[in-house]
Scaffold this motif. Sequence first.
Motif, PDB file in Angstrom:
ATOM      1  N   ARG A 120       0.838  -1.213   0.000  1.00 14.96           N
ATOM      2  CA  ARG A 120       0.000   0.000   0.000  1.00 14.96           C
ATOM      3  C   ARG A 120       0.867   1.255   0.000  1.00 14.96           C
ATOM      4  N   ASP A 121       1.892   1.260   0.851  1.00 14.21           N
ATOM      5  CA  ASP A 121       2.752   2.438   0.932  1.00 14.21           C
ATOM      6  C   ASP A 121       3.527   2.657  -0.369  1.00 14.21           C
ATOM      7  N   ASP A 122       3.987   1.571  -0.980  1.00 12.19           N
ATOM      8  CA  ASP A 122       4.718   1.707  -2.244  1.00 12.19           C
ATOM      9  C   ASP A 122       3.840   2.318  -3.337  1.00 12.19           C
ATOM     10  N   LEU A 123       2.550   1.975  -3.323  1.00 14.59           N
ATOM     11  CA  LEU A 123       1.628   2.479  -4.336  1.00 14.59           C
ATOM     12  C   LEU A 123       1.029   3.831  -3.959  1.00 14.59           C
ATOM     13  N   GLY A 124       1.189   4.234  -2.700  1.00 13.11           N
ATOM     14  CA  GLY A 124       0.566   5.472  -2.239  1.00 13.11           C
ATOM     15  C   GLY A 124      -0.943   5.396  -2.257  1.00 13.11           C
ATOM     16  N   ALA A 125      -1.486   4.219  -1.981  1.00 13.14           N
ATOM     17  CA  ALA A 125      -2.937   4.008  -2.076  1.00 13.14           C
ATOM     18  C   ALA A 125      -3.629   4.386  -0.775  1.00 13.14           C
ATOM     19  N   ASP A 126      -4.889   4.803  -0.885  1.00 10.68           N
ATOM     20  CA  ASP A 126      -5.700   5.019   0.309  1.00 10.68           C
ATOM     21  C   ASP A 126      -6.510   3.754   0.589  1.00 10.68           C
ATOM     22  N   GLU A 127      -7.228   3.759   1.717  1.00  9.51           N
ATOM     23  CA  GLU A 127      -7.958   2.559   2.136  1.00  9.51           C
ATOM     24  C   GLU A 127      -9.049   2.167   1.134  1.00  9.51           C
ATOM     25  N   ARG A 128      -9.705   3.176   0.567  1.00  6.69           N
ATOM     26  CA  ARG A 128     -10.798   2.864  -0.370  1.00  6.69           C
ATOM     27  C   ARG A 128     -10.258   2.171  -1.622  1.00  6.69           C
TER      28      ARG A 128
ATOM     29  N   PHE B 252     -10.804  -1.835  -2.737  1.00  6.30           N
ATOM     30  CA  PHE B 252     -11.374  -2.238  -4.022  1.00  6.30           C
ATOM     31  C   PHE B 252     -10.469  -3.248  -4.717  1.00  6.30           C
ATOM     32  N   ALA B 253      -9.162  -3.019  -4.685  1.00  2.00           N
ATOM     33  CA  ALA B 253      -8.223  -3.952  -5.319  1.00  2.00           C
ATOM     34  C   ALA B 253      -8.249  -5.308  -4.616  1.00  2.00           C
ATOM     35  N   LEU B 254      -8.293  -5.301  -3.280  1.00  2.00           N
ATOM     36  CA  LEU B 254      -8.292  -6.555  -2.520  1.00  2.00           C
ATOM     37  C   LEU B 254      -9.531  -7.397  -2.819  1.00  2.00           C
TER      38      LEU B 254
ATOM     39  N   ALA C 292       2.486 -14.908  -9.903  1.00  2.00           N
ATOM     40  CA  ALA C 292       1.565 -13.824  -9.533  1.00  2.00           C
ATOM     41  C   ALA C 292       1.951 -13.151  -8.219  1.00  2.00           C
ATOM     42  N   TYR C 293       2.373 -13.930  -7.227  1.00  2.40           N
ATOM     43  CA  TYR C 293       2.715 -13.318  -5.941  1.00  2.40           C
ATOM     44  C   TYR C 293       3.859 -12.301  -6.062  1.00  2.40           C
ATOM     45  N   PRO C 294       4.986 -12.642  -6.726  1.00  5.94           N
ATOM     46  CA  PRO C 294       6.031 -11.614  -6.879  1.00  5.94           C
ATOM     47  C   PRO C 294       5.553 -10.376  -7.640  1.00  5.94           C
ATOM     48  N   ALA C 295       4.612 -10.579  -8.567  1.00  4.15           N
ATOM     49  CA  ALA C 295       4.084  -9.430  -9.307  1.00  4.15           C
ATOM     50  C   ALA C 295       3.397  -8.433  -8.387  1.00  4.15           C
ATOM     51  N   LEU C 296       2.863  -8.911  -7.258  1.00  3.31           N
ATOM     52  CA  LEU C 296       2.201  -8.009  -6.316  1.00  3.31           C
ATOM     53  C   LEU C 296       3.178  -6.984  -5.740  1.00  3.31           C
ATOM     54  N   GLY C 297       4.455  -7.321  -5.751  1.00  4.56           N
ATOM     55  CA  GLY C 297       5.446  -6.410  -5.195  1.00  4.56           C
ATOM     56  C   GLY C 297       6.007  -5.417  -6.189  1.00  4.56           C
ATOM     57  N   ILE C 298       5.663  -5.544  -7.476  1.00  6.51           N
ATOM     58  CA  ILE C 298       6.233  -4.650  -8.499  1.00  6.51           C
ATOM     59  C   ILE C 298       5.175  -3.934  -9.329  1.00  6.51           C
ATOM     60  N   VAL C 299       3.898  -4.184  -9.051  1.00 14.26           N
ATOM     61  CA  VAL C 299       2.845  -3.544  -9.861  1.00 14.26           C
ATOM     62  C   VAL C 299       2.931  -2.027  -9.729  1.00 14.26           C
ATOM     63  N   PRO C 300       2.694  -1.297 -10.826  1.00 13.70           N
ATOM     64  CA  PRO C 300       2.848   0.161 -10.798  1.00 13.70           C
ATOM     65  C   PRO C 300       1.607   0.922 -10.357  1.00 13.70           C
ATOM     66  N   SER C 301       0.465   0.227 -10.269  1.00  9.10           N
ATOM     67  CA  SER C 301      -0.776   0.941  -9.932  1.00  9.10           C
ATOM     68  C   SER C 301      -1.771  -0.023  -9.313  1.00  9.10           C
ATOM     69  N   LEU C 302      -2.843   0.546  -8.750  1.00  6.87           N
ATOM     70  CA  LEU C 302      -3.894  -0.277  -8.151  1.00  6.87           C
ATOM     71  C   LEU C 302      -4.609  -1.133  -9.188  1.00  6.87           C
TER      72      LEU C 302
ATOM     73  N   TRP D 258      -3.267  -2.625 -11.789  1.00 11.68           N
ATOM     74  CA  TRP D 258      -2.462  -3.833 -12.008  1.00 11.68           C
ATOM     75  C   TRP D 258      -2.412  -4.706 -10.758  1.00 11.68           C
ATOM     76  N   LEU D 259      -2.513  -4.076  -9.600  1.00  9.82           N
ATOM     77  CA  LEU D 259      -2.613  -4.866  -8.372  1.00  9.82           C
ATOM     78  C   LEU D 259      -3.881  -5.705  -8.396  1.00  9.82           C
ATOM     79  N   ALA D 260      -4.989  -5.124  -8.830  1.00  9.66           N
ATOM     80  CA  ALA D 260      -6.251  -5.854  -8.917  1.00  9.66           C
ATOM     81  C   ALA D 260      -6.145  -7.013  -9.906  1.00  9.66           C
ATOM     82  N   VAL D 261      -5.468  -6.774 -11.041  1.00 18.66           N
ATOM     83  CA  VAL D 261      -5.294  -7.843 -12.032  1.00 18.66           C
ATOM     84  C   VAL D 261      -4.480  -8.995 -11.446  1.00 18.66           C
TER      85      VAL D 261
END
Length: 401
Positions: A40-48, A52-54, A91-101, A103-106
Amino acid sequence: MSATTADAREVRRAVRATRVVFAANGGLFATWISRIPAVRDDLGADERGLGFALLFTAVGSLLAMPLSGRLVSAYGSRRVIAVCVVACMLAYPALGIVPSLVWLAVALLVVGAGVGVWDVAMNVSGHGVEERAGRTLMPGFHACWSLGSVAGAGLGALAARLGLGPAAHFTVTCAAVGAVTLFWLRALPDGRAAHDPADAAGERHVPEARRPVIRDMRLIGLGVMTFCAAWAEGSANDWLALLMADERDASGAEAALGFAVFSAAMTGARVAGNKVVASLGRVPTLRWGAVLSAVGVVLLLAVPSLAAAYVGALLWGLGIAIAFPLAMTAAGETPEQGPAAIAMVATIAYTGFLVGPPLIGTIAHSTGLGSALWLVVGLATGVLALSGTARRVQESASVRG
């Protein structure tokens, strides 16, 4: 070496392999959960946005799980699990390098599908090992999932403390866990029942048409029972610590300890579950568990004491732990349709696990969390009322001349 000795060694190896597969599934998922704050911190995402991605983890699981029975029947559980392990290793390692929410959702959609199908396939394998061993083993397999999740979460906390980034952490963990899992997969049973239509005299028979599992009232009842159990378990995961903090004036550490007591009770009950079922029987174990769970929740909610809350959490965990594993065993006994039956019951159960706890939160918004959690007593009552659906199936003759 006699055939009997060789068979016994083969069964023991299959039991170990199944434990590894369950532990790996839980360990990888807990690895991801433990690093959500860092992602979350790497992406600068808020809770909302993060919430949604989760959600796509659940979407992936619920879309893929209904297909898993057919996949196992067609290709065997070994192959299906192998594909899921490889998919998760990517897929799991991809969660650590995705550039946006987005791609995180994908990536989470893929993770959810892989984990969901893997879950069904490993339960099919677990039931096959039970059948070969001639005794109840499923609670112990699910205990390995719990132990794997504890290990994954613990290593995640260590990685965070050492300053290891999510991408590197996920990659190293997936490589190690994936390699071990793929090695042990060779010892798993195939998961496909081999039905020879020829009898001892060489005459072939036409099998009777099989009723679709979705129309099997026993399986529907079993699914609803497991739905109740999964909802009750998920409610503790999401709300127990918060209840203790808000309504029992527990500190952060004391509230966390309450959830730790529940989790430890769940794991302990599953470790002991094989022997308990062998002693009491499957249905009585489910019934006593449901009563124990209901008593624990009543104690937790009705007695305004932190000590009583800890005892209530203990009883809640001990009582609800056994329902899901025994439901998988019961579903797997469906004649000639074990994989499809396990897939159906597991999908219904996971719906309860994913949808139920948020509903508790919605009710709590109007009534308060303490009032909303009384619903869990009703869920335990549902497990009690429907426990008879887990009774062993007596397979009758299924062919006609």
